[in-house]
Design a protein around this motif. Structure first.
Motif, PDB file in Angstrom:
ATOM      1  N   LEU A   5     -32.290  47.885 -72.182  1.00  0.00           N
ATOM      2  CA  LEU A   5     -32.093  49.283 -72.514  1.00  0.00           C
ATOM      3  C   LEU A   5     -33.213  50.078 -71.862  1.00  0.00           C
ATOM      4  O   LEU A   5     -34.404  49.840 -72.146  1.00  0.00           O
ATOM      5  N   GLY A   6     -32.834  50.999 -70.981  1.00  0.00           N
ATOM      6  CA  GLY A   6     -33.839  51.786 -70.284  1.00  0.00           C
ATOM      7  C   GLY A   6     -33.252  52.446 -69.055  1.00  0.00           C
ATOM      8  O   GLY A   6     -32.035  52.531 -68.903  1.00  0.00           O
ATOM      9  N   LYS A   7     -34.133  52.897 -68.160  1.00  0.00           N
ATOM     10  CA  LYS A   7     -33.700  53.530 -66.919  1.00  0.00           C
ATOM     11  C   LYS A   7     -34.607  53.062 -65.787  1.00  0.00           C
ATOM     12  O   LYS A   7     -35.798  52.815 -65.984  1.00  0.00           O
ATOM     13  N   GLU A   8     -34.044  52.949 -64.587  1.00  0.00           N
ATOM     14  CA  GLU A   8     -34.780  52.356 -63.468  1.00  0.00           C
ATOM     15  C   GLU A   8     -35.951  53.202 -63.007  1.00  0.00           C
ATOM     16  O   GLU A   8     -36.837  52.698 -62.327  1.00  0.00           O
ATOM     17  N   THR A   9     -35.974  54.494 -63.339  1.00  0.00           N
ATOM     18  CA  THR A   9     -37.113  55.310 -62.939  1.00  0.00           C
ATOM     19  C   THR A   9     -38.339  55.062 -63.812  1.00  0.00           C
ATOM     20  O   THR A   9     -39.438  55.499 -63.468  1.00  0.00           O
ATOM     21  N   VAL A  53     -38.619  52.897 -74.066  1.00  0.00           N
ATOM     22  CA  VAL A  53     -37.958  51.876 -73.252  1.00  0.00           C
ATOM     23  C   VAL A  53     -39.046  51.103 -72.512  1.00  0.00           C
ATOM     24  O   VAL A  53     -40.143  51.623 -72.277  1.00  0.00           O
ATOM     25  N   PRO A  54     -38.744  49.817 -72.166  1.00  0.00           N
ATOM     26  CA  PRO A  54     -37.481  49.104 -72.322  1.00  0.00           C
ATOM     27  C   PRO A  54     -37.389  48.379 -73.666  1.00  0.00           C
ATOM     28  O   PRO A  54     -38.385  48.133 -74.336  1.00  0.00           O
ATOM     29  N   VAL A  55     -36.158  48.030 -73.975  1.00  0.00           N
ATOM     30  CA  VAL A  55     -35.860  47.098 -75.058  1.00  0.00           C
ATOM     31  C   VAL A  55     -34.969  46.011 -74.487  1.00  0.00           C
ATOM     32  O   VAL A  55     -34.040  46.309 -73.714  1.00  0.00           O
ATOM     33  N   LEU A  56     -35.246  44.763 -74.830  1.00  0.00           N
ATOM     34  CA  LEU A  56     -34.382  43.644 -74.446  1.00  0.00           C
ATOM     35  C   LEU A  56     -33.524  43.278 -75.647  1.00  0.00           C
ATOM     36  O   LEU A  56     -34.030  43.166 -76.760  1.00  0.00           O
ATOM     37  N   ARG A  57     -32.235  43.089 -75.375  1.00  0.00           N
ATOM     38  CA  ARG A  57     -31.321  42.645 -76.427  1.00  0.00           C
ATOM     39  C   ARG A  57     -30.470  41.513 -75.879  1.00  0.00           C
ATOM     40  O   ARG A  57     -29.909  41.613 -74.792  1.00  0.00           O
ATOM     41  N   GLU A  58     -30.400  40.425 -76.633  1.00  0.00           N
ATOM     42  CA  GLU A  58     -29.551  39.284 -76.268  1.00  0.00           C
ATOM     43  C   GLU A  58     -29.079  38.648 -77.569  1.00  0.00           C
ATOM     44  O   GLU A  58     -29.836  37.968 -78.247  1.00  0.00           O
TER      45      GLU A  58
END
Length: 206
Positions: A5-9, A53-58
């Motif tokens: 979850l986030g944005k590449e910038t 951000v970021p957040v990792l979700r799995e």
């Protein structure tokens, strides 16, 4: 599949995405962040109460803090030069990752936020002091790179380089007076041969 979850910038999101690429992981990016989708909503803050951000979700796994996510992914992948199994070698990688988060990040914030993000929170004196501090911290990195002659902790590219390459790129892209740091400049040239460097440290992503 991993969801980021986030944005590449975002510089911190790019740390995680570059790590995923280096580990040959499959992931999908779910757009969140300033100007994309406001993370200050209950849905997001249930995952990260800091609304960052970021957040990792799995599945049921949720992690935040970019350097922690990078370490988790490398550990999860098993044997990888990005995060050595040897306790001392690993500690040296993590030492420089922590330094990036606690020392170097604090140094660049006034100048970068004012000059690149248009923040009015910092006056001219604070910006000038920030530039001096930023260059001083970069001088510490220059000394380390002059010692290793290669990457941050030695001959191998590690997670320390993932996070610090992005920081060095930000320093170079910000319109300030840059200290003369030959080992850092040589490091940037060396990084050009690392897969993903051009994508995650490109001119459009300071």
């Amino acid at each position: 599949m991993l969801t980021i979850l986030g944005k590449e910038t975002s510089i911190n999101v790019r740390k995680v995405l570059w790590t995923c690429r280096l580990l040959d992981l499959d992931w999908q990016l779910e757009p969140w962040g300033s100007g994309v989708r406001d993370p200050r909503v209950p849905e997001f803050m249930a995952l990260n109460p800091n609304a960052q951000v970021p957040v990792l979700r799995e599945g049921d796994t949720v992690l935040w803090e970019s350097n922690t996510i990078c370490r988790y992914l490398a550990t999860r992948a098993g044997d990888t030069p990005l995060l050595p199994a040897d306790a001392l070698a690993r500690a040296r990688v993590e030492q420089w990752m922590d330094w990036q988060a606690t020392e170097l990040n604090g140094a660049w914030r006034p100048a970068f936020m004012a000059l690149m993000r248009g923040s009015d929170r910092f006056d001219a004196a604070a910006i000038a002091a920030g530039v001096r501090d930023w260059n001083d911290k970069m001088g510490i990195l220059d000394g380390q790179l002059a010692t290793t002659g290669a990457f941050v902790t030695g001959a191998a590219f590690t997670l320390a380089d993932v996070v610090l390459a992005l920081s060095v790129h930000r320093w170079r892209m910000t319109p300030i007076e840059h200290a003369a740091l030959p080992a850092v400049e040589a490091y940037l040239r060396r990084l050009e041969g690392v897969p993903g460097f051009a994508q995650y440290c490109g001119p459009e992503t300071p």
